[in-house]
Design an enzyme around this catalytic site. Sequence first.
Site, PDB file in Angstrom:
ATOM      1  N   ASN A  51       0.847  -1.199   0.000  1.00  0.00           N
ATOM      2  CA  ASN A  51       0.000   0.000   0.000  1.00  0.00           C
ATOM      3  C   ASN A  51       0.878   1.243   0.000  1.00  0.00           C
ATOM      4  O   ASN A  51       2.098   1.151   0.010  1.00  0.00           O
ATOM      5  CB  ASN A  51      -0.976  -0.013   1.189  1.00  0.00           C
TER       6      ASN A  51
ATOM      7  N   PRO B  34      -4.323 -11.372  10.688  1.00  0.00           N
ATOM      8  CA  PRO B  34      -4.835 -11.051  12.030  1.00  0.00           C
ATOM      9  C   PRO B  34      -4.899  -9.546  12.221  1.00  0.00           C
ATOM     10  O   PRO B  34      -4.112  -8.808  11.628  1.00  0.00           O
ATOM     11  CB  PRO B  34      -3.782 -11.665  12.969  1.00  0.00           C
ATOM     12  N   ASP B  35      -5.823  -9.081  13.045  1.00  0.00           N
ATOM     13  CA  ASP B  35      -5.906  -7.659  13.379  1.00  0.00           C
ATOM     14  C   ASP B  35      -5.003  -7.429  14.597  1.00  0.00           C
ATOM     15  O   ASP B  35      -5.353  -7.792  15.730  1.00  0.00           O
ATOM     16  CB  ASP B  35      -7.359  -7.271  13.685  1.00  0.00           C
ATOM     17  N   ILE B  36      -3.851  -6.830  14.343  1.00  0.00           N
ATOM     18  CA  ILE B  36      -2.834  -6.691  15.394  1.00  0.00           C
ATOM     19  C   ILE B  36      -3.353  -5.803  16.528  1.00  0.00           C
ATOM     20  O   ILE B  36      -3.249  -6.130  17.711  1.00  0.00           O
ATOM     21  CB  ILE B  36      -1.534  -6.090  14.799  1.00  0.00           C
TER      22      ILE B  36
ATOM     23  N   PHE C  82      -5.230   4.104  14.246  1.00  0.00           N
ATOM     24  CA  PHE C  82      -5.505   5.056  13.176  1.00  0.00           C
ATOM     25  C   PHE C  82      -6.628   4.475  12.329  1.00  0.00           C
ATOM     26  O   PHE C  82      -6.840   3.263  12.321  1.00  0.00           O
ATOM     27  CB  PHE C  82      -4.266   5.271  12.294  1.00  0.00           C
TER      28      PHE C  82
ATOM     29  N   LYS D 255     -14.804   1.765  14.168  1.00  0.00           N
ATOM     30  CA  LYS D 255     -13.570   0.966  14.323  1.00  0.00           C
ATOM     31  C   LYS D 255     -13.084   0.995  15.762  1.00  0.00           C
ATOM     32  O   LYS D 255     -12.657  -0.003  16.308  1.00  0.00           O
ATOM     33  CB  LYS D 255     -12.459   1.546  13.432  1.00  0.00           C
TER      34      LYS D 255
HETATM   35  O1  PMT Z   1       2.768   6.416   6.270  1.00  0.00           O
HETATM   36  P1  PMT Z   1       2.256   7.708   5.647  1.00  0.00           P
HETATM   37  O2  PMT Z   1       2.508   7.778   4.174  1.00  0.00           O
HETATM   38  O3  PMT Z   1       2.756   8.929   6.392  1.00  0.00           O
HETATM   39  O4  PMT Z   1       0.661   7.697   5.796  1.00  0.00           O
HETATM   40  C1  PMT Z   1       0.075   7.740   7.063  1.00  0.00           C
HETATM   41  C2  PMT Z   1      -1.122   6.783   7.164  1.00  0.00           C
HETATM   42  C3  PMT Z   1      -2.239   7.250   6.234  1.00  0.00           C
HETATM   43  C4  PMT Z   1      -0.706   5.358   6.790  1.00  0.00           C
HETATM   44  C5  PMT Z   1      -1.582   6.777   8.675  1.00  0.00           C
HETATM   45  O5  PMT Z   1      -1.943   8.087   9.026  1.00  0.00           O
HETATM   46  C6  PMT Z   1      -2.736   5.822   8.900  1.00  0.00           C
HETATM   47  O6  PMT Z   1      -3.894   6.134   8.712  1.00  0.00           O
HETATM   48  N1  PMT Z   1      -2.415   4.579   9.330  1.00  0.00           N
HETATM   49  C7  PMT Z   1      -3.385   3.497   9.504  1.00  0.00           C
HETATM   50  C8  PMT Z   1      -3.682   2.913   8.147  1.00  0.00           C
HETATM   51  C9  PMT Z   1      -4.637   1.744   8.243  1.00  0.00           C
HETATM   52  O7  PMT Z   1      -4.249   0.632   8.015  1.00  0.00           O
HETATM   53  O8  PMT Z   1      -5.842   2.043   8.663  1.00  0.00           O
HETATM   54  P2  PMT Z   1      -7.052   0.965   8.781  1.00  0.00           P
HETATM   55  O9  PMT Z   1      -8.261   1.828   8.916  1.00  0.00           O
HETATM   56  O10 PMT Z   1      -7.029  -0.007   7.679  1.00  0.00           O
HETATM   57  O11 PMT Z   1      -6.719   0.196  10.110  1.00  0.00           O
HETATM   58  C10 PMT Z   1      -7.230   0.578  11.383  1.00  0.00           C
HETATM   59  C11 PMT Z   1      -6.212   0.364  12.461  1.00  0.00           C
HETATM   60  O12 PMT Z   1      -5.988  -1.037  12.682  1.00  0.00           O
HETATM   61  C12 PMT Z   1      -4.843   0.961  12.198  1.00  0.00           C
HETATM   62  O13 PMT Z   1      -4.367   1.472  13.430  1.00  0.00           O
HETATM   63  C13 PMT Z   1      -3.998  -0.222  11.746  1.00  0.00           C
HETATM   64  O14 PMT Z   1      -2.636  -0.073  12.115  1.00  0.00           O
HETATM   65  C14 PMT Z   1      -4.637  -1.363  12.544  1.00  0.00           C
HETATM   66  N2  PMT Z   1      -4.592  -2.661  11.862  1.00  0.00           N
HETATM   67  C15 PMT Z   1      -5.231  -2.843  10.670  1.00  0.00           C
HETATM   68  C16 PMT Z   1      -5.244  -4.083  10.075  1.00  0.00           C
HETATM   69  C17 PMT Z   1      -4.568  -5.147  10.717  1.00  0.00           C
HETATM   70  N3  PMT Z   1      -4.533  -6.348  10.183  1.00  0.00           N
HETATM   71  N4  PMT Z   1      -3.956  -4.947  11.889  1.00  0.00           N
HETATM   72  C18 PMT Z   1      -3.958  -3.737  12.468  1.00  0.00           C
HETATM   73  O15 PMT Z   1      -3.381  -3.550  13.549  1.00  0.00           O
END
Ligand code: PMT
Length: 406
Positions: free
Chosen positions: A210, A305-307, A323, A337
Site C-alpha cells: 500500500n 490477524p488484526d494486530i 488510526f 472501528k
Molecule cells: O505512512 P504515511 O505515508 O505517512 O501515511 C500515514 C497513514 C495514512 C498510513 C496513517 O496516518 C494511517 O492512517 N495509518 C493506519 C492505516 C490503516 O491501516 O488504517 P485501517 O483503517 O485499515 O486500520 C485501522 C487500524 O488497525 C490501524 O491502526 C492499523 O494499524 C490497525 N490494523 C489494521 C489491520 C490489521 N490487520 N492490523 C492492524 O493492527
Amino acid sequence: MGELNGRHVLLGITGGIAAYKAAELVRLLRRAGAEVQVVMTRAAGEFITPLTLQALSGRAVRQDFFDRADEAATGHIELARWADLVLVAPASADFMARLAHGMANDLLSTVCLATGAPIALAPAMNRGMWLNPATVANAGLLQQRGVLLWGPGEGEQACGETGPGRMLEPEALLERTKALLANGPLTGVRVLLTAGPTREPIDPVRFIGNRSSGKMGYALARAFTAAGAQVRLISGPVALATPADVDRVDVGTALEMEQAVLEHVDDCDLFVACAAVADYRPAQVAGSKIKKNRDRLELTLTRNPDILAGVAARPRPPFTVGFAAETESVVEQAQEKRRLKGIDMIAANLVGAGQGGFEGDENALTVLWEGGREDLPLDKKEQLAKSLTAIITERYYAKKNPTQDA
Ligand code: PMT
C-alpha cells in the site's frame, strides 16, 4: 546550560493580586534557560504592567486578541503551537470558569483552546471563591480533561482571610515546570509504535502493498521521544532514517509485524498502531517467479490477524491508540472501528483524496475517544505528530489517574 534551555513557556497572567509574583516567575524561568512569552488578560494589566514583564521576558507582551499586526498571521494559533507548556499563574476563578466551558473570548483563553501543549494552572483566589461549588466543579472538569492544577497553597491571603487559595510561590512553580519540561511529560513511559506499510508476497519478486511511506509514524516516534518516552518502533519497509533514540525493529509482512508486536507488547505502557497493515495476504506464496504464460491469474487471499484488536483484547492491555484510513464517512467509520476494536483512541484521516493521508508531508486528523473529539486541521505531519502526542499524553494520564492532582 539551564535545565529548561530552549523550552518555550507561554506564561498566562490573569487578574489577581498574585499577578505581581509573575514577574519573579518570569525571571526564574529565564534563568533556567526557558524562553518566556507572556500573555496577559485585560484584568491582569490592572495589577502589573506589561512593561515590567516585557523587560524581564525580553519579548513583547501579548494582550489583545484584536492586535492587527500580530493577528495578521493568526498569531493566536502561532502562540498555541509555539508553546511547550502553557502555564497560567495566577489563574483566577473567572479564568478557570471560562476555560472549563471552552470559552475563547480573549487571547489567553483562545490560546488555551488551540494549544496541543500541556496546560498548567496555578489558581489564586480568596478561600471562599476556591471552595465555592462552582469553582470546585470547574477544577474537577479541567482535571478530567488533563489540565494540571498546581496548587493552590494554604495560608494568609491578601484579603486578610486564611485558607486555601494562595498561589504557589514562583520557586515551587519553577520546580514543577522543570519536572514537566526538563524530562518531558512521558518520561518513563514505554511506547510501542507501528509504522509504514506491510508487504504481502505473491512470489519471490512481487507483493501486495500500500501507499504508506511511514512519514506519519516516524514523525510520531520523534514526537514521543521529544516528550521523554522510550520508543520502540516496529517498522514496515520504508525509505526513512531511524529517528534518534528510537529502538527500531524492521518487519516485512503483517504476520511478522504481529510477531514483533507480541514479542514487545508486555513491555509497553502505550501502543500506537500507525502502520497500514494489509488486511489480506495471498493464501499461497509461489516458490518461484510466476510466469506470464496465462491470460488470467487469480489470487486467493486470506485474512491477516488484526494486530491492534489483538493488543486491545489482552487481559491487561496498554493504552491503545489506532488510526483509521478512510476514503469516505471518515469520522463515522473511525468511531465504529474504535468501538469494534475496543481501543482507547483513534486518529482518523482521509486517504486517497490527493491531500493528506498517505505519502505526502501533510495530513489532517480527527482524534476520537470515549466522550471526546479533537480536530487537527491540515498541517505538516511533524507538527500534527506533536499535537497528537499531546492529546494522547493527556488521555493516557486521565485514564491512569482519573482523579490526579498533578
Ligand atoms: O505512512 P504515511 O505515508 O505517512 O501515511 C500515514 C497513514 C495514512 C498510513 C496513517 O496516518 C494511517 O492512517 N495509518 C493506519 C492505516 C490503516 O491501516 O488504517 P485501517 O483503517 O485499515 O486500520 C485501522 C487500524 O488497525 C490501524 O491502526 C492499523 O494499524 C490497525 N490494523 C489494521 C489491520 C490489521 N490487520 N492490523 C492492524 O493492527
